[in-house]
Design a protein around this motif. Structure first.
Motif, PDB file in Angstrom:
ATOM      1  N   ASP A  71       6.147   1.455   4.377  1.00 18.57           N
ATOM      2  CA  ASP A  71       7.145   2.278   5.066  1.00 18.57           C
ATOM      3  C   ASP A  71       8.164   2.836   4.073  1.00 18.57           C
ATOM      4  N   GLU A 111       3.508  -2.295   9.400  1.00 17.08           N
ATOM      5  CA  GLU A 111       4.365  -1.529   8.473  1.00 17.08           C
ATOM      6  C   GLU A 111       5.262  -2.477   7.695  1.00 17.08           C
ATOM      7  N   GLU A 144       4.192   4.528  16.661  1.00 15.45           N
ATOM      8  CA  GLU A 144       4.979   3.465  16.018  1.00 15.45           C
ATOM      9  C   GLU A 144       5.810   2.783  17.092  1.00 15.45           C
ATOM     10  N   ASN A 160       6.532  -2.730  12.919  1.00 15.39           N
ATOM     11  CA  ASN A 160       7.335  -3.038  11.728  1.00 15.39           C
ATOM     12  C   ASN A 160       7.522  -4.540  11.600  1.00 15.39           C
ATOM     13  N   LYS A 208       3.863   5.846   4.143  1.00 11.67           N
ATOM     14  CA  LYS A 208       4.792   6.649   4.940  1.00 11.67           C
ATOM     15  C   LYS A 208       5.890   7.171   4.015  1.00 11.67           C
TER      16      LYS A 208
HETATM   17 CA    CA Z   1       8.557   1.944  10.287  1.00 13.20          CA
END
Ligand code: CA
Ligand code: C2E
Ligand code: CA
Length: 260
Positions: free
Chosen positions: A166, A136, A50, A104, A187
């Motif tokens: 997320d 994400e 990530e 993200n 997630k």
């Molecule tokens: Ca994230």
């Protein structure tokens, strides 16, 4: 000392960055990405990483995303940050052909088709890059036009990217919205990690998400894992991947991951 006294204002100033500080970092190119490993729950080895934004202050100190993403969302600067993060992420994918990265984006960006155009331009439509990118997203109140967001997600999928939802369970995304989005990866928010090793609501939640994801063919990531005992408990619950300080800090420079 009373609330709102001198200490409170120093703490506030230290934690929340101002627009001027964020704009200045954008102008001076003082944003970078750090990478945190996401490991397979059987192998305990990195499957992908990530990418998390970091901002360098004029005094050389580094600030975490949690200190500036919120203020940037409120002031509208987050679009420029997500755009810069995208440039940095594509450069990493180009430099490291074996890397798969999760990036993200703000919920404000999930209806901004300029971001997708920028992705297309930066990758020249190369499926080699696009299929190594996981985007994400977090649903928040900022998503007002859900149809537009679903079109945004479908477009990314058609381009070859994967989608991760997320912080699931943190209260932003409902189960019905998860089913509508039908992400590649769910997630599970880190607040459930510590309770996963004993019977109770947190473990029940984990088991429920894993069962639903199996049925729907979503992969899962257990987030926020800080100890070996938690890692083992979460692996035993059948998640696909795990992430947290136990497996690796997000603050290793990229060079440390690629050094032999
Ligand atoms: Ca994230
Ligand atoms: P997130 O996506 O949920 O990322 C996880 C955050 O938890 C990161 O904080 C990470 O450093 C931290 N973390 C990782 N492992 C552990 C652990 O085991 N325990 C605990 N307590 N924390 C852990 P960071 O880097 O400050 O990022 C905060 C949030 O900022 C991220 O939460 C994400 O929502 C957002 N963010 C980061 N990079 C970007 C970006 O490029 N664009 C946008 N729009 N948002 C970003
Ligand atoms: Ca998260």
């Amino acid at each position: 000392m009373k609330a709102g006294g001198p200490l409170a204002s120093i703490v506030r100033r230290y934690q929340n960055m101002t627009d001027t500080e964020i704009e200045s970092a954008l102008r001076r190119g003082q944003l970078s990405l750090v990478l945190q490993p996401i490991v397979g729950s059987l192998s305990f080895r990195p499957a992908f990483y990530e990418a998390l934004l970091r901002l360098q202050m004029p005094d050389g100190s580094i600030r975490r995303a949690q200190d500036f993403i919120g203020p940037a969302e409120r002031s509208g600067l987050v679009g420029a940050l997500d755009s810069r993060a995208l440039e940095l992420a594509i450069a990493l994918l180009s430099d490291h052909p074996a890397f798969e990265l999760a990036l993200n984006i703000s919920s404000l960006t999930t209806s901004d088709f300029n971001w997708i155009r920028q992705l297309d331009t930066l990758t020249l439509g190369s499926r080699g890059h696009l299929r190594r990118l996981i985007v994400e997203i977090t649903e928040t109140a900022a998503i007002t036009d859900i149809d537009r967001t679903l079109t945004f997600i479908d477009t990314l999928r058609e381009m070859g990217c994967r989608i991760a939802v997320d912080d699931f369970g943190a209260g932003h995304t409902s189960r019905s919205m998860l089913l509508r989005i039908a992400p590649d990866i769910v997630k599970i928010d880190g607040k459930f990690a510590a309770g996963a090793s004993m019977p109770g609501q947190q473990r029940d939640f984990f088991e429920g998400v894993v069962a639903l994801s199996r049925e729907m063919h979503f992969e899962t990531v257990g987030e926020g894992i800080e100890s070996e005992a938690t890692a083992q408990a979460i692996a035993d619950l059948g998640v696909t991947y795990m992430q947290g300080y136990f497996f690796g800090s997000p603050d290793n420079p990229v060079a440390a991951l690629t050094a032999k």
